[in-house]
Design an enzyme around this catalytic site. Structure first.
Site, PDB file in Angstrom:
ATOM      1  N   GLY A   1      -3.494  -4.252  15.470  1.00 54.10           N
ATOM      2  CA  GLY A   1      -3.553  -3.061  16.116  1.00 54.10           C
ATOM      3  C   GLY A   1      -4.946  -3.045  17.033  1.00 54.10           C
ATOM      4  O   GLY A   1      -5.068  -2.653  18.019  1.00 54.10           O
TER       5      GLY A   1
ATOM      6  N   ARG B   1       2.460  -1.652   5.080  1.00 50.89           N
ATOM      7  CA  ARG B   1       3.138  -0.750   5.817  1.00 50.89           C
ATOM      8  C   ARG B   1       4.565  -0.955   6.454  1.00 50.89           C
ATOM      9  O   ARG B   1       5.582  -0.390   6.475  1.00 50.89           O
ATOM     10  CB  ARG B   1       2.386   0.045   6.891  1.00 50.89           C
TER      11      ARG B   1
ATOM     12  N   ILE C   1      -4.998  -8.071   5.197  1.00 45.33           N
ATOM     13  CA  ILE C   1      -4.241  -8.585   4.080  1.00 45.33           C
ATOM     14  C   ILE C   1      -2.778  -8.396   4.254  1.00 45.33           C
ATOM     15  O   ILE C   1      -2.023  -8.777   3.384  1.00 45.33           O
ATOM     16  CB  ILE C   1      -4.514  -7.630   2.837  1.00 45.33           C
ATOM     17  N   ASP C   2      -2.328  -7.802   5.376  1.00 45.04           N
ATOM     18  CA  ASP C   2      -1.077  -7.657   5.581  1.00 45.04           C
ATOM     19  C   ASP C   2      -0.463  -9.013   6.294  1.00 45.04           C
ATOM     20  O   ASP C   2       0.885  -9.239   6.285  1.00 45.04           O
ATOM     21  CB  ASP C   2      -0.659  -6.723   6.721  1.00 45.04           C
TER      22      ASP C   2
HETATM   23  O1  F6P Z   1      -3.735  -2.636   7.508  1.00 46.48           O
HETATM   24  C1  F6P Z   1      -4.021  -3.029   6.190  1.00 46.48           C
HETATM   25  C2  F6P Z   1      -3.585  -1.894   5.117  1.00 46.48           C
HETATM   26  O2  F6P Z   1      -4.270  -2.407   4.126  1.00 46.48           O
HETATM   27  C3  F6P Z   1      -2.401  -1.487   5.040  1.00 46.48           C
HETATM   28  O3  F6P Z   1      -1.471  -2.240   4.449  1.00 46.48           O
HETATM   29  C4  F6P Z   1      -2.261  -0.181   4.558  1.00 46.48           C
HETATM   30  O4  F6P Z   1      -1.357   0.781   4.699  1.00 46.48           O
HETATM   31  C5  F6P Z   1      -3.665   0.412   5.090  1.00 46.48           C
HETATM   32  O5  F6P Z   1      -4.527  -0.765   5.457  1.00 46.48           O
HETATM   33  C6  F6P Z   1      -4.481   1.644   4.501  1.00 46.48           C
HETATM   34  O6  F6P Z   1      -5.527   1.714   4.985  1.00 46.48           O
HETATM   35  P1  F6P Z   1      -6.622   2.906   4.781  1.00 46.48           P
HETATM   36  O7  F6P Z   1      -6.215   3.599   3.388  1.00 46.48           O
HETATM   37  O8  F6P Z   1      -8.116   2.072   4.564  1.00 46.48           O
HETATM   38  O9  F6P Z   1      -6.709   3.870   5.820  1.00 46.48           O
END
Ligand code: F6P
Length: 354
Positions: free
Chosen positions: A109, A177, A132-133
């Protein structure tokens, strides 16, 4: 043309272990070998819009600060993981810095947003994938993924002892996600009985059958189910909550799965739910992530030295290489393909994958 460069560096999107190790590699190689000037941009595009910058040189950063970056989690440059609407300010902020090139460490993104800005502002951009995804296209590994897999694997192992003592089903909700790579990899490595990921619809009956089979065949009265936050309910809905700022976030699928298991098993199976949350993004990077971060940082500087812009460093077939950023973005997020060999391996091992 002079070889002297003024290089910018920023981290963008959700943090992960290994970002500081990339920054360290870029700094040491760019300053030591190339004698370039390196400017850190805090908070990614927000920092640019607000005209913030940090000179990163041996006067401001002594070895006591640079050396520990190899093993410290998070990012000294800070980060934001929401889009910044102030495009004109960001472009103006960038112009003011007078940079020859920018190294951006981000997920799919962030890299897409930064590439659009780079095209509009004529920036010389090089990307470094992190998340980490592990869902950045055209790279088999992104910085941070290996550490997160290790963290989740360790959690599954720890939870299996307490699950065993009480004959319980432990449901472990992890991040992811749209991409289930973390749940799939850690689920196999941590001995899960069922792995529920966003890409493959699951059936609660299938999960319960697996848990019952484990009891009948192996006389094991506990089970571990790992579920990615973006896994869908049987009716295809995601589980969300609204945070105090009004943002809708994913959470609750673990609780839902637990309730469904209790219901389908007519309360015979006792469940407990564990939401691992941001512990998955914390901690010190694994040895692999330190190595990957170091190779990526060095290679990103090489690309700048060769003036090969609009590219992203990547890990393919056990080696560091580079790919076109345009291609990475055109491909979109790299999701788990239901025909992936890892899915087949999990199933061959008797793991329910839904
Ligand atoms: O993009 C990585 C990620 O770890 C997703 O898997 C998760 O949904 C998101 O970040 C959570 O991000 P934050 O809570 O920091 O907004």
């Amino acid at each position: 043309m002079s070889n002297q460069k003024r290089l910018g560096i920023l981290t963008s999107g959700g943090d992960c272990p290994g970002l500081n190790a990339v920054i360290r590699a870029v700094l040491t190689y760019a300053i030591e070998t190339h004698k370039w000037e390196v400017i850190g941009i805090p908070y990614s595009t927000q920092g640019l819009a607000q005209g913030q910058s940090i000179p990163l040189n041996t006067q401001t950063l002594k070895f006591r600060v640079i050396d520990p970056l190899l093993s410290t989690g998070g990012t000294i440059l800070k980060s934001i993981n929401k889009g910044s609407p102030q495009e004109a300010e960001i472009l103006a902020g960038y112009r003011k810095l007078g940079l020859d090139a920018l190294i951006a460490i981000g997920g799919d993104g962030s890299l897409a947003i930064l590439r659009t800005l780079a095209q509009k502002g004529g920036w010389n951009l090089v990307g470094v994938p992190k998340t980490i995804d592990n869902d950045v296209a055209l790279t088999e590994r992104a910085v941070g993924f290996d550490t997160a897999v290790n963290t989740v694997t360790e959690a599954l192992e720890k939870l299996s002892f307490t699950a065993s003592s009480h004959d319980r089903v432990m449901i472990v909700e992890v991040m992811g996600r749209t991409a289930g790579h973390l749940a799939l990899n850690a689920g196999i490595a941590g001995g899960a009985d069922a792995i529920l990921i966003p890409e493959i619809p699951y059936s609660i009956e299938g999960v319960c059958q697996k848990i019952n089979r484990v009891r009948e065949i192996f006389d094991r009265h506990h089970a571990i189910v790992i579920v990615a936050e973006g896994a869908r309910t049987v009716s295809g809905d995601s589980k969300t909550y609204t945070d105090p700022s009004g943002e809708v976030r994913l959470r609750g699928i673990g609780e839902y799965v637990a309730q469904e298991i209790c219901h389908v098993s007519k309360q015979k199976l006792e469940c407990r739910v564990m939401v691992l949350g941001h512990i998955q993004r914390g901690g010190s990077p694994s040895a692999f992530d330190r190595l990957l971060a170091s190779e990526f940082g060095k290679t990103a500087v090489d690309l700048v030295a060769q003036e090969q812009y609009d590219r992203m460093v990547a890990w393919q077939c056990g080696k560091v290489t580079s790919v076109s950023l345009e291609d990475v973005i055109a491909k979109g997020a790299a999701l788990v393909n239901p025909n992936d060999s890892l899915v087949q391996i999990a199933r061959a091992l008797g793991i329910y994958v839904g």
